[in-house]
Design a protein around this motif. Structure first.
Motif, short mmCIF file in Angstrom:
data_model
loop_
_atom_site.label_atom_id
_atom_site.label_comp_id
_atom_site.label_asym_id
_atom_site.label_seq_id
_atom_site.Cartn_x
_atom_site.Cartn_y
_atom_site.Cartn_z
N THR A 184 0.88 -1.26 0.16
CA THR A 184 0.01 -0.16 0.17
C THR A 184 0.86 1.26 0.06
N CYS A 185 0.43 2.34 -0.20
CA CYS A 185 1.06 3.53 -0.35
C CYS A 185 0.66 4.69 0.75
N VAL A 186 1.40 5.66 0.59
CA VAL A 186 1.22 7.08 1.35
C VAL A 186 1.37 8.07 0.47
N SER A 187 0.28 8.89 0.43
CA SER A 187 0.04 9.83 -0.51
C SER A 187 0.41 11.31 -0.25
N GLY A 236 -0.71 3.59 5.14
CA GLY A 236 0.45 3.09 5.42
C GLY A 236 1.03 2.45 4.44
N GLY A 237 2.38 1.87 4.49
CA GLY A 237 2.89 0.98 3.42
C GLY A 237 4.21 1.60 3.17
N LYS A 238 4.76 0.68 2.07
CA LYS A 238 6.35 1.18 1.87
C LYS A 238 6.78 1.87 0.82
N ILE A 239 5.72 2.39 0.25
CA ILE A 239 5.84 3.39 -1.06
C ILE A 239 5.18 4.74 -0.73
N LEU A 240 5.96 5.56 -1.04
CA LEU A 240 5.62 6.99 -0.78
C LEU A 240 5.26 7.60 -1.97
N VAL A 241 4.07 8.04 -2.10
CA VAL A 241 3.45 8.46 -3.53
C VAL A 241 3.81 10.11 -3.14
N ALA A 242 4.62 10.79 -4.18
CA ALA A 242 4.87 12.33 -3.56
C ALA A 242 4.42 13.12 -4.92
N GLY A 243 4.72 14.24 -4.69
CA GLY A 243 3.97 15.27 -5.67
C GLY A 243 5.17 15.84 -6.70
#
Lengths: 200, 474
Positions: A12-15, A68-75
């Motif tokens: 899963t990801c964090v946005s 939460g999660g191991k992937i950071l989805v950034a701008g």
């Protein structure tokens, strides 16, 4: 230097959709006094994550238990500013293993690859879509296959090929270390020094 | 032979080996280190049980994490003290020359490198600091690196680096009175944004660049990182050579005239191709100021904050978030906005010329009562020069206290923090959220604009304070 292996990551990801997030936001300078690489995750996004009183800021995404999660989805334009590798150490130490954006600052990109944190560039459109998917459904999962260079949003089936330098890809897949490689070239380096017409 | 840019000539001359489909192994002539980004690299050497490969090519200073008051006393903050002490231990252990705290030549790494003659045309220069681009003013390939790369350089004098693309930025025309090189670079960054040169190495040229002093050129190259560029460089010329000629003993140069012959060759071929070319007209540039939280959010000091930065939803949210942090509204003018702090210093504007410019405006005037000023020379040498030129008296008479050298309030690692919510007109390079302290609101500007704010207590147009009489410089 980290000898971190990377092959397949599904998480899963964090946005964090803001544009132009600089390294001072990732880790403020006042937390750079340590002389080891560990522990910087505690202060990742410090001034967004905590209130002035030191209490966690409930509105900030890292304090929201739904995400939460191991992937950071950034701008767009993530990691601009300082060359501090502490920014990458903080993201890695917090538990992220990949960062996704449509545009990274150069030094940040290099630092990430040198520490086993995979920076993935996707299009502005897909990034926008991904942010809204995650915000609507925190269980949105992404699969990253480094060998195949495939980035897939599992719920929608959107799958794109991402770019990575073949040398760096090899290093990450095998957990190879740049310094070992450079040390193995000592003779060539000395040879270069001897031949060089030093412009001094 | 194929026409080459200056960048290509220096880069290609330093490639030890090209890795197929990979980065180049690039040889580094000069490596600068400081206390903050080096300890983990030295730890790496220790873990591997290896030595520094070429200790003579690395120069060290303590600058980021040191106080600017009472430097003779023990550093109060235990972590900062430990970091500075660690640098000294590592330099002693590995045989690296250190211009540490209380050394007569101490100062900010990007100020002392050039002034001591360690930065020379044609070199490749790296440092664990993004403003290493400063040294490009001498016709070098200079760029910031991460700590893993610091370790590479210590271990092998090389780094692995993909070759960036090349951009040429030409600035022609005459600068107006009260407009400085800081305004030129802030104008360019505001035009192309903080990511406008990402992936490129920039060569600056044109009459408005070649007419600048070395100090002013360093300000331009220094901030090339703020538009995302890997670095910026300017071909060396008579102004460069005359700067170098004044340095009494250049380390490693035994025959100056012979070196000069080689340095004179360092320029782009007339028909060399760049991946991107931009042109700007210097006569259109006014004194600049930033209104937001990245260096691309800049405008002429007398204009109004834009209403939006585009119709893209995310950009707009980021734009409004930024203005909210600053306590500003879209569309307002900043002239007359009260200010609390003024900071002059940093690797961007901490050189002698910057303190002369500030002095030009404050001479015979008084610091505004609402202003707290941080006046921080870039090095001991700059401090000495200020004293010998009588600038210390000018500052004192106008009510300004001069601190001891260091990075200080530019990144506020030490005690020189701007309090939350306060406005600071700063001659440094970054207006990021919290850069000068948690909650601090930074307005980047030139030394002239900072001086105008310091004496009026509010954002003011410096051109009103520069008369023909005091514009006769140096």
């Amino acid at each position: 230097m980290a000898k971190v292996k990377f092959d397949i990551l599904e998480s899963t990801c964090v946005s964090i959709p803001f544009e132009n997030v600089d390294t001072d936001q990732i880790i403020p300078a006042r937390f750079l006094s340590a002389t080891s690489r560990e522990g910087f995750g505690d202060n990742l996004f410090r001034d967004w994550r905590y209130k002035k009183s030191g209490e966690p800021n409930e509105e900030f995404i890292l304090n929201n238990p739904k995400f939460g999660g191991k992937i950071l989805v950034a701008g767009k334009n993530f990691g601009s500013g300082s060359s501090r590798e502490h920014a990458v150490w903080a993201i890695f130490d917090y538990g992220f293993r990949a960062v996704v954006s449509s545009f990274f600052a150069d030094i940040f990109m290099g630092n990430s690859l040198n520490n086993g944190l995979l920076p993935i560039v996707i299009s502005d459109e897909l990034l926008k879509k991904l942010h809204s998917l995650i915000q609507k459904d925190p269980s949105t999962k992404i699969n990253i296959d480094l060998e195949k260079q495939l980035f897939t949003i599992l719920s929608t089936g959107d799958s794109v090929k991402f770019v990575i330098n073949p040398y760096k890809k090899e290093c990450l897949l095998k957990g190879l270390d740049d310094i070992d490689f450079l040390l193995s070239m000592k003779d060539s380096i000395t040879g270069y020094e001897n031949n060089k017409n030093m412009v001094r | 032979m194929k026409a080459k840019t200056l960048f290509d000539k220096i880069w290609d001359g330093h490639v030890v080996r090209s890795i197929e489909d990979g980065p180049d192994v690039l040889y580094i002539d000069r490596h600068y280190i400081h206390e903050v980004t080096s300890p983990q690299a030295f730890n790496g050497l220790k873990e591997r049980g290896i030595q520094v490969f070429r200790p003579g090519n690395t120069i060290a200073t303590a600058d980021h994490n040191i106080p600017t008051k009472d430097q003779h006393l023990e550093i109060r903050d235990q972590l900062s003290r430990n970091q500075v002490e660690r640098l000294s231990e590592n330099c002693t252990k590995y045989g690296i020359e250190l211009f540490g705290l209380n050394h007569s030549k101490n100062g900010i790494v990007h100020v002392i490198g050039p002034e001591l003659g360690y930065t020379l045309p044609g070199m490749t220069i790296v440092c664990g600091d993004s403003h290493t681009s400063t040294h490009g003013a001498f016709g070098t390939i200079a760029f910031g690196i991460g700590t893993s790369e610091v370790e590479m350089v210590l271990a092998t004098q090389c780094i692995l680096q993909p070759k960036p693309k090349k951009m040429k930025i030409t600035v022609n025309g005459n600068l107006h009175k009260g407009v400085t090189s800081k305004d030129i670079i802030m104008y360019i960054i505001a035009s192309i944004s903080t990511g406008g040169a990402t992936g490129y190495f920039v060569e600056f040229s044109g009459s408005a660049i070649t007419s600048l002093t070395m100090e002013a050129r360093m300000t331009i190259c220094n901030m090339s990182i703020e538009m995302g560029a890997r670095g910026g460089l300017i071909a060396p010329d008579e102004i460069t050579f005359s700067y170098l000629r004044k340095i009494t003993a250049i380390p490693g140069v035994t025959d100056f005239e012979k070196s000069l012959e080689q340095w004179k060759e360092l320029k782009s071929d007339p028909d060399a191709a760049f991946d991107r070319e931009l042109e700007f007209d210097a006569s259109l540039i006014k004194p600049m100021i930033t209104y937001g939280t990245n260096p691309g959010m800049g405008m002429a000091v007398d204009s109004s904050i834009p209403l939006t930065d585009g119709d893209n939803k995310e950009a707009s949210a980021s734009f409004l978030k930024s203005l909210d942090y600053m306590g500003f509204k879209p569309g307002i003018k900043l002239l007359g906005q009260p200010v609390d702090y003024v900071f002059i210093g940093s690797c961007t504007n901490g050189r002698i010329e910057d303190f002369r410019e500030f002095a030009q405006i404050i001479r015979g005037r008084k610091k505004a009562a609402n202003i707290t000023a941080l006046i921080v020379p870039g090095s001991k040498k700059v401090e000495e020069q200020m004293a010998s030129e009588g600038l210390m008296e000018v500052y004192k008479e106008a009510g300004f206290e001069v601190r001891q050298p260091g990075c200080s309030s530019c990144l506020a690692m030490n005690e020189d923090k701007i309090p939350a919510g306060k406005y600071a007109v700063s001659t440094s390079n970054r207006n990021f959220e919290g850069r000068q302290g948690p909650g601090a609101r930074t307005l980047l500007a030139s030394p002239y604009t900072a001086a105008a704010a310091a004496i009026t207590g509010k954002i003011s147009d410096p051109r009103e304070f520069i008369t023909e009489l005091n514009n006769v410089k140096k």
